[in-house]
Write a protein that holds these residues in place. Structure first.
Motif, PDB file in Angstrom:
ATOM      1  N   LEU A 280      21.312  78.216  65.745  1.00  0.00           N
ATOM      2  CA  LEU A 280      20.135  77.312  65.337  1.00  0.00           C
ATOM      3  C   LEU A 280      20.670  76.172  64.923  1.00  0.00           C
ATOM      4  O   LEU A 280      20.060  75.098  65.065  1.00  0.00           O
ATOM      5  CB  LEU A 280      19.674  78.345  64.148  1.00  0.00           C
ATOM      6  N   LEU A 281      21.976  76.189  64.523  1.00  0.00           N
ATOM      7  CA  LEU A 281      22.390  74.796  64.084  1.00  0.00           C
ATOM      8  C   LEU A 281      22.680  73.834  65.219  1.00  0.00           C
ATOM      9  O   LEU A 281      22.433  72.678  65.229  1.00  0.00           O
ATOM     10  CB  LEU A 281      23.713  74.773  63.084  1.00  0.00           C
ATOM     11  N   ALA A 282      23.017  74.373  66.205  1.00  0.00           N
ATOM     12  CA  ALA A 282      23.484  73.853  67.558  1.00  0.00           C
ATOM     13  C   ALA A 282      22.026  73.294  68.186  1.00  0.00           C
ATOM     14  O   ALA A 282      21.958  72.385  68.910  1.00  0.00           O
ATOM     15  CB  ALA A 282      24.155  74.518  68.372  1.00  0.00           C
ATOM     16  N   HIS A 283      20.874  74.053  67.985  1.00  0.00           N
ATOM     17  CA  HIS A 283      19.711  73.810  68.638  1.00  0.00           C
ATOM     18  C   HIS A 283      19.094  72.648  67.910  1.00  0.00           C
ATOM     19  O   HIS A 283      18.514  71.673  68.910  1.00  0.00           O
ATOM     20  CB  HIS A 283      18.750  74.970  68.358  1.00  0.00           C
ATOM     21  N   ARG A 284      19.240  72.374  66.636  1.00  0.00           N
ATOM     22  CA  ARG A 284      18.848  71.423  65.977  1.00  0.00           C
ATOM     23  C   ARG A 284      19.908  70.134  65.653  1.00  0.00           C
ATOM     24  O   ARG A 284      19.658  68.990  65.118  1.00  0.00           O
ATOM     25  CB  ARG A 284      18.168  71.567  64.545  1.00  0.00           C
ATOM     26  N   ASN A 285      21.044  70.333  66.528  1.00  0.00           N
ATOM     27  CA  ASN A 285      22.191  69.360  66.330  1.00  0.00           C
ATOM     28  C   ASN A 285      22.478  68.989  64.777  1.00  0.00           C
ATOM     29  O   ASN A 285      22.586  67.774  64.500  1.00  0.00           O
ATOM     30  CB  ASN A 285      21.721  68.072  67.326  1.00  0.00           C
TER      31      ASN A 285
END
Length: 337
Positions: A280-285
């Motif tokens: 999730l953190l990578a998806h929202r950078n």
């Protein structure tokens, strides 16, 4: 104390009265000796207790009064009583003065005063300790009841009756408190059962509603307008389901149902949850800066600790911006997001 002072003054007055009686008897003896010419006039005794001098025309009246006299044994002036009266001898009027020291009487009064004062203090001390002893005995049932009330928990299944007392007032109080405790326990049990049942019963139809709405959402024949309406209904049902679960959780927290506690390392728990949220953190950078070197251990319920960390991280991600960052710092007494 007032009684002691009163006794002191009464004793002093009685001593003065007795000394005046002695002076009156001496006055009769002196008059008898004067009329029998046994005393050479004028006369002054070496110890200053008898003084007979011509009146020289002065008006002399019989009276008692206080005075002082030199006491060789004390080498100082001491208090005394004085009697002055006139007497006519051989056609001439004389002023007769008799003085009697009441040093010994004053010593007696002083001893009596200190004795009464000591007795009064002893009585006060005896009454004080007796009152403490009686108070401890009388109030012991009250403090026992107070201790049992402090140990009372509304969620306990069996309510222990408060101990009976031989004092009627405390016994009546315990009976009333027993009735109140039973009612509180019953009301709490009913409220807990109602909350759990209401939450459970509410979740079942909500689950059915959500499942039906999910079926509609995957229906390819559903128009875009209807799909938006169904999605809105689905979101509302999901929100209602979460609200019911939240209210049930709050009810359990308010009623102290999470009483099992253990040491929880929040550093490790935060790191574990961050690893789970990597996608999730990578998806929202969103960049995560971890400063979890210092251990932060708290004594709390494991379920509540997990819920706390999930809510903190969830809010940090939900209210963040794309390409943002989250800085997590641990200290010995707090955790900073």
């Amino acid at each position: 104390m007032v009684v002691g002072c009163g006794l002191y003054f009464i004793l002093t007055a009685v001593i003065d009265f007795n000394i005046d009686e002695i002076l009156s008897n001496r006055a009769e003896t002196v008059q008898s000796s004067l009329h029998q010419n046994k005393i050479t006039l004028p006369f002054h005794s070496p110890d200053q207790t008898i003084d007979i001098q011509p009146s020289n025309g002065q008006n002399v009246e019989q009276q008692f009064s206080d005075t002082t006299i030199y006491a060789a044994s004390e080498k100082s002036m001491v208090p005394a009583r004085k009697l002055v009266f006139p007497d006519r001898v051989n056609g001439r009027t004389y002023k007769v003065t008799l003085v009697l020291s009441h040093l010994e009487a004053d010593d007696f009064v002083g001893v009596a005063f200190w004795f009464m004062l000591g007795t009064f203090i002893l009585i006060i001390l005896a009454l004080y300790f007796l009152n403490r002893k009686l108070s401890a005995t009388i109030w012991n049932p009250f403090y026992r009841t107070l201790k049992e009330l402090k140990d009372f928990k509304v969620d306990q299944k069996a309510v222990n009756r408060l101990s009976s007392s031989t004092i009627d007032e405390f016994d009546q109080m315990n009976n009333v408190l027993n009735q109140m405790m039973r009612k509180m326990t019953n009301d709490y049990a009913n409220l807990k059962e109602f909350s759990e049942n209401a939450s459970h019963e509410m979740q079942t139809p909500l689950a059915v509603v959500k499942s039906k709405l999910e079926v509609l959402l995957i229906d390819l024949n559903l128009s875009e307008e209807h799909r938006k309406q169904v999605q809105t209904a689905y979101d509302a049902a999901s929100q209602l389901s979460k609200l019911g679960q939240t209210l049930l959780l709050l009810s359990k927290i308010e009623n102290n149902q999470f009483f099992e506690k253990q040491p929880i390392n929040l550093n490790a728990l935060v790191a574990e949850r961050l690893d789970e949220l990597d996608e999730l953190l990578a998806h929202r950078n969103i960049e995560v800066v971890r400063d979890l070197q210092q251990s932060f251990v708290v004594n709390m319920n494991s379920m509540l600790a997990d819920l706390l960390v999930n809510n903190l991280l969830g809010n940090a991600i939900k209210h963040n911006v794309n390409n943002g960052f989250i800085h997590v710092t641990s200290q010995s007494s707090r955790l900073i997001f």
